[in-house]
Design a protein around this motif. Structure first.
Motif, PDB file in Angstrom:
ATOM      1  N   ARG A  41       0.767  -1.272   0.042  1.00 19.91           N
ATOM      2  CA  ARG A  41       0.072   0.037  -0.022  1.00 19.91           C
ATOM      3  C   ARG A  41       0.908   1.321   0.154  1.00 19.91           C
ATOM      4  N   GLU A  42       0.414   2.272  -0.488  1.00 23.18           N
ATOM      5  CA  GLU A  42       1.166   3.603  -0.714  1.00 23.18           C
ATOM      6  C   GLU A  42       1.477   4.095   0.856  1.00 23.18           C
ATOM      7  N   THR A  43       0.430   3.835   1.876  1.00 19.54           N
ATOM      8  CA  THR A  43       0.783   4.205   2.966  1.00 19.54           C
ATOM      9  C   THR A  43       1.852   3.689   3.814  1.00 19.54           C
ATOM     10  N   CYS A  44       2.409   2.476   3.172  1.00 17.60           N
ATOM     11  CA  CYS A  44       3.570   2.028   3.760  1.00 17.60           C
ATOM     12  C   CYS A  44       4.840   2.886   3.446  1.00 17.60           C
ATOM     13  N   THR A  45       5.744   2.867   4.431  1.00 20.53           N
ATOM     14  CA  THR A  45       7.053   3.631   4.308  1.00 20.53           C
ATOM     15  C   THR A  45       7.876   2.875   3.037  1.00 20.53           C
ATOM     16  N   LYS A  46       9.034   3.317   2.757  1.00 19.72           N
ATOM     17  CA  LYS A  46      10.156   2.849   1.947  1.00 19.72           C
ATOM     18  C   LYS A  46      10.313   1.176   2.223  1.00 19.72           C
ATOM     19  N   PHE A  47      10.255   0.831   3.448  1.00 25.22           N
ATOM     20  CA  PHE A  47      10.535  -0.505   3.910  1.00 25.22           C
ATOM     21  C   PHE A  47       9.750  -1.550   3.460  1.00 25.22           C
ATOM     22  N   GLY A  48       8.662  -1.230   2.942  1.00 32.36           N
ATOM     23  CA  GLY A  48       7.896  -2.253   2.228  1.00 32.36           C
ATOM     24  C   GLY A  48       6.751  -2.661   3.020  1.00 32.36           C
ATOM     25  N   CYS A  49       6.568  -4.073   2.827  1.00 34.64           N
ATOM     26  CA  CYS A  49       5.520  -4.958   3.458  1.00 34.64           C
ATOM     27  C   CYS A  49       5.799  -6.426   3.689  1.00 34.64           C
ATOM     28  N   ASN A  50       5.265  -6.988   4.369  1.00 39.95           N
ATOM     29  CA  ASN A  50       5.257  -8.375   4.565  1.00 39.95           C
ATOM     30  C   ASN A  50       4.926  -9.412   3.267  1.00 39.95           C
ATOM     31  N   ASP A  51       5.794 -10.202   3.100  1.00 41.57           N
ATOM     32  CA  ASP A  51       5.672 -11.161   1.480  1.00 41.57           C
ATOM     33  C   ASP A  51       4.255 -11.940   1.813  1.00 41.57           C
ATOM     34  N   THR A  52       4.077 -12.271   3.115  1.00 45.00           N
ATOM     35  CA  THR A  52       2.775 -13.006   3.065  1.00 45.00           C
ATOM     36  C   THR A  52       1.327 -12.490   3.331  1.00 45.00           C
ATOM     37  N   THR A  53       1.532 -11.361   4.348  1.00 41.46           N
ATOM     38  CA  THR A  53       0.245 -10.584   4.738  1.00 41.46           C
ATOM     39  C   THR A  53       0.151  -9.385   3.968  1.00 41.46           C
ATOM     40  N   GLY A  54       1.110  -8.781   3.638  1.00 41.92           N
ATOM     41  CA  GLY A  54       1.373  -7.431   3.134  1.00 41.92           C
ATOM     42  C   GLY A  54       0.991  -6.468   4.075  1.00 41.92           C
ATOM     43  N   HIS A  55       1.116  -6.578   5.428  1.00 38.33           N
ATOM     44  CA  HIS A  55       1.211  -5.500   6.431  1.00 38.33           C
ATOM     45  C   HIS A  55       2.421  -4.822   6.230  1.00 38.33           C
ATOM     46  N   CYS A  56       2.413  -3.514   6.647  1.00 40.02           N
ATOM     47  CA  CYS A  56       3.384  -2.401   6.121  1.00 40.02           C
ATOM     48  C   CYS A  56       4.503  -3.115   7.566  1.00 40.02           C
ATOM     49  N   TYR A  57       5.909  -2.571   6.958  1.00 41.88           N
ATOM     50  CA  TYR A  57       6.825  -2.677   8.124  1.00 41.88           C
ATOM     51  C   TYR A  57       6.960  -1.456   8.561  1.00 41.88           C
ATOM     52  N   GLY A  58       6.324  -0.538   8.149  1.00 39.09           N
ATOM     53  CA  GLY A  58       6.367   0.781   9.153  1.00 39.09           C
ATOM     54  C   GLY A  58       5.281   1.954   8.362  1.00 39.09           C
ATOM     55  N   CYS A  59       4.823   2.779   9.098  1.00 37.28           N
ATOM     56  CA  CYS A  59       3.818   3.860   8.803  1.00 37.28           C
ATOM     57  C   CYS A  59       4.259   5.402   8.755  1.00 37.28           C
ATOM     58  N   HIS A  60       3.786   6.053   7.841  1.00 35.77           N
ATOM     59  CA  HIS A  60       4.058   7.382   7.850  1.00 35.77           C
ATOM     60  C   HIS A  60       3.466   8.069   9.027  1.00 35.77           C
ATOM     61  N   PRO A  61       4.099   9.440   9.536  1.00 36.44           N
ATOM     62  CA  PRO A  61       3.327   9.984  10.794  1.00 36.44           C
ATOM     63  C   PRO A  61       2.031  10.054  10.536  1.00 36.44           C
ATOM     64  N   GLU A  62       1.257  10.196  11.624  1.00 35.18           N
ATOM     65  CA  GLU A  62      -0.109  10.368  11.625  1.00 35.18           C
ATOM     66  C   GLU A  62      -0.907   9.244  11.043  1.00 35.18           C
ATOM     67  N   SER A  63      -0.522   8.085  11.081  1.00 39.42           N
ATOM     68  CA  SER A  63      -1.017   7.003  10.461  1.00 39.42           C
ATOM     69  C   SER A  63      -0.633   5.795  11.295  1.00 39.42           C
ATOM     70  N   TYR A  64      -1.797   4.942  11.204  1.00 39.18           N
ATOM     71  CA  TYR A  64      -1.358   3.491  11.948  1.00 39.18           C
ATOM     72  C   TYR A  64      -2.176   2.482  11.237  1.00 39.18           C
ATOM     73  N   GLY A  65      -2.031   1.304  11.974  1.00 40.63           N
ATOM     74  CA  GLY A  65      -2.621  -0.083  11.670  1.00 40.63           C
ATOM     75  C   GLY A  65      -1.858  -0.971  10.929  1.00 40.63           C
ATOM     76  N   PRO A  66      -2.089  -2.120  10.566  1.00 35.87           N
ATOM     77  CA  PRO A  66      -1.574  -3.051   9.804  1.00 35.87           C
ATOM     78  C   PRO A  66      -1.084  -2.464   8.281  1.00 35.87           C
ATOM     79  N   TYR A  67      -2.176  -1.989   7.648  1.00 37.61           N
ATOM     80  CA  TYR A  67      -1.806  -1.278   6.219  1.00 37.61           C
ATOM     81  C   TYR A  67      -1.812   0.293   6.396  1.00 37.61           C
ATOM     82  N   CYS A  68      -1.599   0.680   7.392  1.00 38.33           N
ATOM     83  CA  CYS A  68      -1.305   2.455   7.888  1.00 38.33           C
ATOM     84  C   CYS A  68      -2.246   3.091   6.806  1.00 38.33           C
ATOM     85  N   TYR A  69      -3.760   2.505   7.146  1.00 36.81           N
ATOM     86  CA  TYR A  69      -4.647   3.449   6.591  1.00 36.81           C
ATOM     87  C   TYR A  69      -5.579   4.259   7.556  1.00 36.81           C
TER      88      TYR A  69
END
Length: 556
Positions: free
Chosen positions: A88-116
């Motif tokens: 997802r575009e809300t993920c940082t440059k560190f990308g996401c998990n290969d299996t779940t797609g959960h973000c490895y990091g969120c941009h400021p003022e956002s949270y959650g598995p997909y940072c939405y």
């Protein structure tokens, strides 16, 4: 005999493979030049031992549709998915998990598995990459089934822990418990507010189940009926409940009132009187309970019982502390730098280091390098030698110059102007800079005693040598009568002058003799010939004798 060649042939085969490499393209390991055992990263090994490229978004794979690791910013290694889903575009440059797609990091003022999820619904807008830091704002709760997303409370609930657990309702509703649920239920139409369906929260001056009855108790805000008798349960502000009645009690009382409405524990700041209904005079924080014009603590930096005089501006200010005494204006916390006195209205002497001195007497502990005295009020002599800009030049107690005097000046404080005519023996060295001033008088005493002792010792040696020489000549003359008698003639003009000079310069001219040069010479003659002298300071035994030398003297 051919068996011995087998290891050699095998070694040459391995060497051949290492030198020539695998012939199969993108092969990392091969057993011979035509068969590959393992492919380079980004390729997979087919059944014919050839290496084929992985799908476009795969970094590693096992076949054309199954990736084992995705490239950056892609995910989904499920079979046949081939990393086909972008992070997802809300993920940082560190990308996401290969299996779940959960973000490895969120941009400021956002949270959650997909940072939405935004942090807007978080309390104080604080969140981390997983959830709100301190929970959701009122009217929302954290949904554990939706990755801690803030969800709105159900119905007319204004504060809740879950959709079925309400803690506070809107006006006109009350909390209703049903089995494991706590929800908001509406009050009956006669009640603006209620604590249950049958019990309303009545407006001031009303009571009863439907708030239809009047209290009729003066200054009573709410009342109840006990044994068919109405009693006040709460009074309006400024009144207290005593025996079911509301009596006046000033809001400025510290601890309520007694039955006579007198305040207990005194009054709040700025108020006075037995009932704390009268204000203190202007600028007064606390005043006498009987006389509001007599202030005990001023509100601000003032003193006198009327708080009419300002404390000295040089009084030291300490947070939440009275600056000066209300009776006399004495500064209570000390003085600002550079001032002293009870009211800090006197300047420290400029010679005090850092411009600080004792508040009580103005004395300074340390002086600046150019000053001395208990209050550093005196300046060191301008004739003191000043050859070190980091050190003091005179003693704090008496102003004695530490490093001596400049050329032409003497004395402890270097205030005495020297001249050759006044000080013949020492002035010359003082003027030419050859003589160093001695600071401490104790040092002068030690030097004088040492010089006197050395001079006296020299005189004794000269006398002993002279007497020995005379005795030798007398003995020699008696032992040889044929030899012409010669009496030794002492060159008194030279020897006695030297002895006298030694005595005077050595500082011992007063040891058993008078201090004049002639009298010192006379004393020496007396010791040499038992007092046989004439008016010319010559030996009486030398009359009529002459010496062979032209000078007329025989030197010892």
């Amino acid at each position: 005999m051919y068996i011995g060649y087998i290891p050699v042939v095998f070694y040459l085969f391995i060497l051949h493979i290492q030198v020539l490499g695998c012939s199969t393209k993108h092969c990392a390991i091969c057993s011979n030049t035509e068969k590959c055992d393992a492919c380079d990263i980004g390729y997979w090994l087919g059944e014919h031992k050839f290496c084929s490229a992985c799908p476009h978004n795969c970094e590693q794979c096992t076949n054309a549709t199954h990736c084992t690791k995705c490239k950056a910013l892609f995910w989904d290694i499920r079979p046949n998915m081939a990393c086909g889903s972008p992070c997802r575009e809300t993920c940082t440059k560190f990308g996401c998990n290969d299996t779940t797609g959960h973000c490895y990091g969120c941009h400021p003022e956002s949270y959650g598995p997909y940072c939405y999820q935004t942090c807007d619904l978080c309390l104080n807008k604080l969140c981390n990459s997983q959830k709100c830091t301190n929970g959701c704002i009122d009217g929302y709760y954290e949904s554990t089934v939706e990755a801690f997303k803030c969800r709105k409370c159900f119905g007319h609930c204004t504060s809740c822990q879950s959709p079925t657990n309400c803690r506070q309702c809107e006006k006109g509703f009350y909390l209703f418990n049903y089995k494991n649920y706590t929800v908001c239920s509406q009050c009956r139409s006669e009640c603006e507010e209620c604590i249950s369906y049958s019990e309303c929260v009545c407006p001031p001056g009303k009571y009863g189940p439907t708030c239809s009855k009047d209290c009729n108790i003066s200054n009573c805000k709410s009342c109840i009926e006990v044994d068919k008798k109405v009693q006040c349960s709460e009074c309006f502000s400024g009144y207290i409940l005593k025996n079911g009645n509301c009596i006046f009690c000033s809001q400025y009382c510290l601890s309520g009132c007694d039955s006579n409405q007198n305040c207990l524990g005194g009054c709040k700041d700025g108020w006075t009187g037995l009932r704390c209904t009268e204000q203190c005079i202007s600028k007064c924080k606390r005043c006498d309970r009987i006389d509001e014009r007599r202030c005990e603590i001023c509100d601000g930096d003032f003193y006198t019982t009327a708080c009419s005089v300002s404390c000295s501006s040089s009084c030291l200010t300490v947070s939440e502390s009275v600056k000066c005494n209300i009776n006399n204006g004495m500064c209570l916390n000390g003085c600002d730098n550079g001032y002293w006195g009870n009211k800090c209205d006197r300047l420290c002497y400029e010679g005090c280091e850092s411009e600080t001195c004792e508040q009580s007497n103005g004395l300074c502990e340390i002086c600046n390098r150019m000053y001395y005295g208990q209050a550093c009020q005196k300046k060191c002599s301008e004739h003191c030698i000043d050859n070190d800009a980091s050190a003091t030049i005179c003693y704090k107690t008496n102003g004695t110059c530490l490093h001596g005097c400049k050329d032409g000046y003497g004395g402890d404080a270097c205030e005495e102007e020297l001249s050759e005519s006044t000080y013949p023996s020492t002035a010359k060295n003082q003027v030419t800079g050859m003589t160093k001033q001695v600071v401490e008088k104790d040092q002068q005493s030690v030097i004088a005693v040492g010089a006197g002792t050395g001079g006296g010792f020299l005189v004794v040696i000269v006398l002993i040598v002279s007497i020995v020489c005379i005795l030798k000549r007398k003995l020699k003359s008696n032992s040889n009568p044929n030899v012409r008698e010669e009496r030794t003639y002492v060159n008194t003009a030279i020897t006695m002058q030297a002895v006298a000079s030694t005595e005077i310069e050595g500082g011992i001219g007063n040891i058993g003799y008078d201090k004049t040069a002639d009298e010192t010479l006379q004393s020496v003659y007396e010791r040499l010939d038992n007092g046989a002298i004439d008016d010319q300071h010559q030996y009486s035994g030398l009359e009529g004798h002459t010496d062979q030398h032209d000078t007329g003297y025989v030197n010892i």
